[in-house]
Design an enzyme around this catalytic site. Structure first.
Site, mmCIF file in Angstrom:
data_model
loop_
_atom_site.group_PDB
_atom_site.id
_atom_site.type_symbol
_atom_site.label_atom_id
_atom_site.label_comp_id
_atom_site.label_asym_id
_atom_site.label_seq_id
_atom_site.Cartn_x
_atom_site.Cartn_y
_atom_site.Cartn_z
ATOM 1 N N LYS A 174 -0.698 4.921 4.512
ATOM 2 C CA LYS A 174 -1.466 3.796 5.187
ATOM 3 C C LYS A 174 -0.461 3.490 6.401
ATOM 4 O O LYS A 174 0.635 2.724 6.285
ATOM 5 C CB LYS A 174 -1.593 2.716 4.395
ATOM 6 C CG LYS A 174 -2.687 1.758 4.996
ATOM 7 C CD LYS A 174 -3.176 0.575 4.017
ATOM 8 C CE LYS A 174 -3.988 -0.264 4.832
ATOM 9 N NZ LYS A 174 -5.225 0.392 5.183
ATOM 10 N N HIS B 257 0.790 -1.235 0.030
ATOM 11 C CA HIS B 257 0.093 -0.053 -0.077
ATOM 12 C C HIS B 257 0.829 1.276 0.046
ATOM 13 O O HIS B 257 2.141 1.236 0.291
ATOM 14 C CB HIS B 257 -1.003 0.080 1.190
ATOM 15 C CG HIS B 257 -2.307 -1.003 1.121
ATOM 16 N ND1 HIS B 257 -1.968 -2.350 1.393
ATOM 17 C CD2 HIS B 257 -3.369 -0.672 0.608
ATOM 18 C CE1 HIS B 257 -3.267 -2.872 1.147
ATOM 19 N NE2 HIS B 257 -4.042 -1.889 0.912
#
Length: 233
Positions: free
Chosen positions: A135, A131
């Site tokens: 995040k 990600h």
């Protein structure tokens, strides 16, 4: 359809645009400073808020007859309480760790593959998720859902982040650039490997799935999942 947004960050803004493109009206944008919530004007609420706010947002809607679509993670210690309140008020509720239509098909593919692999002890499973660097939580909620799908259909007892422990699924989490989300599951043996993978090209798929779920839940009462929305039975 009149939609209220609980949480108006990046995802809320994307949901707003997609909902309007599909002919819906955004009647409220509820954020931390909102003093009054216009429940009477809502047909459905979509919650992408914060773990601290989600439970009160959701249950407030149930108590005022508003069905809820929730994609907020981190509040699930109160999930059963929310379900009780939903049932008492004959509400409608869909929670998903990921509303992407493709990811929900991937969840089902993952569970089916795990079931097929469960008797082949020569294969060891592992998982990787990638990600964007913003995040902060790891592993992702999607990775945890995938791990739970494997555990439910095999002899694996749990998962471990960035470590290999016998009887558990090792999950590797990487944070790179602006990657929206990539999840891969591998079954490796001495002679070959089997891999399935889902790659998100942008975040619009998450927002679109939430709006489609909001359209689907109209007129329904009960606790549902994206399997119901997509008829994946």
């Amino acid at each position: 359809m009149n939609i209220a947004l609980f949480g108006y960050g990046k995802m809320g803004k994307m949901i707003e645009q997609i909902a309007q493109d599909r002919g819906h009206t955004i009647v409220a944008k509820i954020d931390v400073d909102t003093k009054e919530i216009p429940y009477d004007s809502m047909d459905v609420a979509i919650d992408f808020s914060t773990p601290e706010a989600a439970f009160d947002n959701i249950t407030g809607c149930f108590e005022n007859g508003v069905p809820v679509i929730c994609g907020t993670t981190g509040w699930l210690s109160n999930y059963e309480k929310a379900i009780d309140i939903c049932n008492k008020n004959q509400g409608g509720f869909i929670y998903a760790s990921n509303f992407s239509l493709g990811v929900n098909i991937f969840f089902e593919l993952n569970a089916h593959l795990a079931k097929m692999m469960s008797r082949l002890e020569q294969y060891n499973v592992s998982m990787e998720e990638i990600h964007h660097t913003q995040k902060l939580d790891a592993p992702s909620g999607t990775a945890i859902t995938l791990a739970e799908g494997i555990i439910a259909n095999t002899n694996y007892k749990g998962w471990k982040l960035d470590q290999t422990v016998e009887g558990t699924i090792p999950i590797t989490s990487k944070r790179e650039g602006m990657v929206p989300g990539t999840h891969s599951i591998s079954y490796d043996s001495a002679v070959d490997s089997i891999e399935i993978k889902h790659t998100a090209h942008n975040r619009e798929g998450f927002a679109l799935g939430a709006v489609i779920a909001a359209e689907w839940i109209q007129g329904k009462t009960g606790i549902f999942t994206m399997k119901d929305v997509l008829n994946l039975y």
